[in-house]
Design an enzyme around this catalytic site. Structure first.
Site, PDB file in Angstrom:
ATOM      1  N   SER A   1      35.420 -44.708   1.880  1.00  0.00           N
ATOM      2  CA  SER A   1      35.009 -46.111   1.822  1.00  0.00           C
ATOM      3  C   SER A   1      33.518 -46.347   2.047  1.00  0.00           C
ATOM      4  O   SER A   1      33.020 -47.442   1.844  1.00  0.00           O
ATOM      5  CB  SER A   1      35.807 -46.919   2.840  1.00  0.00           C
ATOM      6  OG  SER A   1      35.574 -46.410   4.135  1.00  0.00           O
TER       7      SER A   1
ATOM      8  N   ILE B   1      36.903 -22.628   0.635  1.00  0.00           N
ATOM      9  CA  ILE B   1      37.686 -21.767  -0.258  1.00  0.00           C
ATOM     10  C   ILE B   1      39.081 -21.570   0.342  1.00  0.00           C
ATOM     11  O   ILE B   1      39.276 -21.798   1.543  1.00  0.00           O
ATOM     12  CB  ILE B   1      36.979 -20.409  -0.474  1.00  0.00           C
ATOM     13  CG1 ILE B   1      36.772 -19.685   0.870  1.00  0.00           C
ATOM     14  CG2 ILE B   1      35.639 -20.610  -1.158  1.00  0.00           C
ATOM     15  CD1 ILE B   1      36.294 -18.243   0.727  1.00  0.00           C
TER      16      ILE B   1
ATOM     17  N   GLY C   1      39.754 -47.736   8.467  1.00  0.00           N
ATOM     18  CA  GLY C   1      38.878 -48.873   8.189  1.00  0.00           C
ATOM     19  C   GLY C   1      39.407 -50.177   8.749  1.00  0.00           C
ATOM     20  O   GLY C   1      38.845 -51.244   8.479  1.00  0.00           O
TER      21      GLY C   1
ATOM     22  N   LYS D   1      38.686 -32.875   7.474  1.00  0.00           N
ATOM     23  CA  LYS D   1      38.109 -32.973   6.126  1.00  0.00           C
ATOM     24  C   LYS D   1      37.874 -31.575   5.552  1.00  0.00           C
ATOM     25  O   LYS D   1      36.795 -31.251   5.047  1.00  0.00           O
ATOM     26  CB  LYS D   1      36.779 -33.746   6.162  1.00  0.00           C
ATOM     27  CG  LYS D   1      36.840 -35.172   6.706  1.00  0.00           C
ATOM     28  CD  LYS D   1      37.371 -36.189   5.752  1.00  0.00           C
ATOM     29  CE  LYS D   1      37.165 -37.620   6.235  1.00  0.00           C
ATOM     30  NZ  LYS D   1      37.595 -37.946   7.596  1.00  0.00           N
TER      31      LYS D   1
ATOM     32  N   GLN E   1      35.649 -51.952  11.124  1.00  0.00           N
ATOM     33  CA  GLN E   1      35.105 -51.757   9.771  1.00  0.00           C
ATOM     34  C   GLN E   1      35.509 -52.849   8.790  1.00  0.00           C
ATOM     35  O   GLN E   1      35.133 -52.818   7.619  1.00  0.00           O
ATOM     36  CB  GLN E   1      35.527 -50.397   9.209  1.00  0.00           C
ATOM     37  CG  GLN E   1      34.795 -49.223   9.864  1.00  0.00           C
ATOM     38  CD  GLN E   1      35.382 -47.885   9.420  1.00  0.00           C
ATOM     39  OE1 GLN E   1      35.318 -47.513   8.272  1.00  0.00           O
ATOM     40  NE2 GLN E   1      35.972 -47.171  10.356  1.00  0.00           N
ATOM     41  N   GLY E   2      36.333 -53.806   9.243  1.00  0.00           N
ATOM     42  CA  GLY E   2      36.591 -54.970   8.408  1.00  0.00           C
ATOM     43  C   GLY E   2      37.944 -55.023   7.716  1.00  0.00           C
ATOM     44  O   GLY E   2      38.334 -56.064   7.192  1.00  0.00           O
TER      45      GLY E   2
END
Lengths: 215, 215
Positions: free
Chosen positions: B113, B65, B166, B61, B170-171
């Site tokens: 999400s 800069i 996900g 993630k 997580q469904g």
């Protein structure tokens, strides 16, 4: 903290260089800020090693979902970090996870000083500063290259600490940053790229002392 | 890549657990996605070690800069990463630094999400997806829990790869994500928390195979 108002941005990659700069300058600085490139280059134990010499702020620009943020902060604190730096744009729950996992030892990035920082971060900076205060962060990060923005941020965050990068090689002035409301200035290349890091740090520390006395 | 369409999200903290899950599942997955907590817990050499068994996507993630982004990506690639995951909200120049340093091996986070993802990321997702395509990224990350958004993203990014987290605990459903336009699904807990990770991975791989044959 709060001895010289200087946080050293230790943006180097090698363990040996990192340790030698910290050893030479620790008496002139209040904390060392390290980032991922050093952790990847020198291993995560570098956090522990430096923390034995100076408080370490892990500038990890944390920006993930709440559970991952929690795990990153827990690991960083376990390794010896005194505080971490997190983004606010991943939302209130993600920031709260950092605050909870660190006991409030979080500085939140509000806006960023590089050109791309204007695209998405600047426009949200005031909202994110408000979030930092509401969620119980320790402080925010606001660039010394835009001192008038530091004053605006001070209005919003009240008593929170403001730490301010961009001083020295990037053109920001310590006196401007502190004069407009920052608590600490973050200085990197001017110190670690110097042939004499201790002298470079001491020089800035003296300038800050003179400025604060004259104020 | 593209054997089973599964990317394993290896969200564990310990080296031994990480290696054992990869050893058991590598034949059923196309890549392993690792994140900072594992690097902090097991050391940065874990990237190299896993990369000898399966392609590694460093889900860092990245959100700094341009020069720091460049250094993070360079270090990750040097350690053996096949690709990295970066944020787009730090701006075009920051993303470009990741693309340049990785030879285009970057997946860009468009939206997230978790609930806080709605505050700042969702509203900018389409703009960031456009940026990913224009800057020459390899693909984007879009959540399986909102498959209709994957379809929208496909419209914007055209031929870029879409990887979709996900799925499972997580469904999100693999068939939904792939059906709406994802190229790979990212599965974590359902595999690594299973008593039998190989069987769990194989089961999802078969479901995907059945779905793709029936399509």
């Amino acid at each position: 903290m709060q001895k010289t108002r200087i946080i050293l941005a230790l943006d180097v990659l090698q363990r040996a260089k990192a340790i030698s700069v910290v050893d030479e300058t620790s008496q002139y600085i209040d904390a060392v800020k390290i980032n991922w490139p050093l952790v990847l280059g020198a291993g995560s134990r570098i956090i522990t090693e430096i923390s034995e010499k100076s408080p370490v702020i892990c500038d990890f620009k944390i920006a993930d979902i709440p559970n991952t943020n929690k795990l990153i902060v827990e690991q960083a604190m376990k390794l010896g970090a005194a505080a971490v730096i997190a983004h606010g744009f991943t939302g209130t729950d993600s920031l709260k996870a950092c605050v909870d996992a660190s006991g409030g030892k979080v500085f939140v990035v509000t806006e960023m000083s590089h050109p791309g920082g204007k695209e998405f971060t600047s426009v949200n900076a005031e909202r994110i500063a408000t979030m930092a205060r509401e969620q119980g962060a320790m402080g925010i990060v606001a660039p010394a290259t835009r001192p008038e923005r530091i004053a605006k941020m001070r209005e919003i965050v009240g008593p929170l600490q403001i730490i301010s990068p961009g001083v020295g090689a990037q053109g920001g002035k310590a006196s401007d940053a502190l004069g407009y409301g920052a608590d600490f200035v973050i200085v990197g290349r001017t110190i670690y790229d110097s042939d004499r890091p201790a002298e470079a740090a001491q020089k800035i520390a003296r300038e800050i002392e003179d400025f604060l006395i004259g104020k």
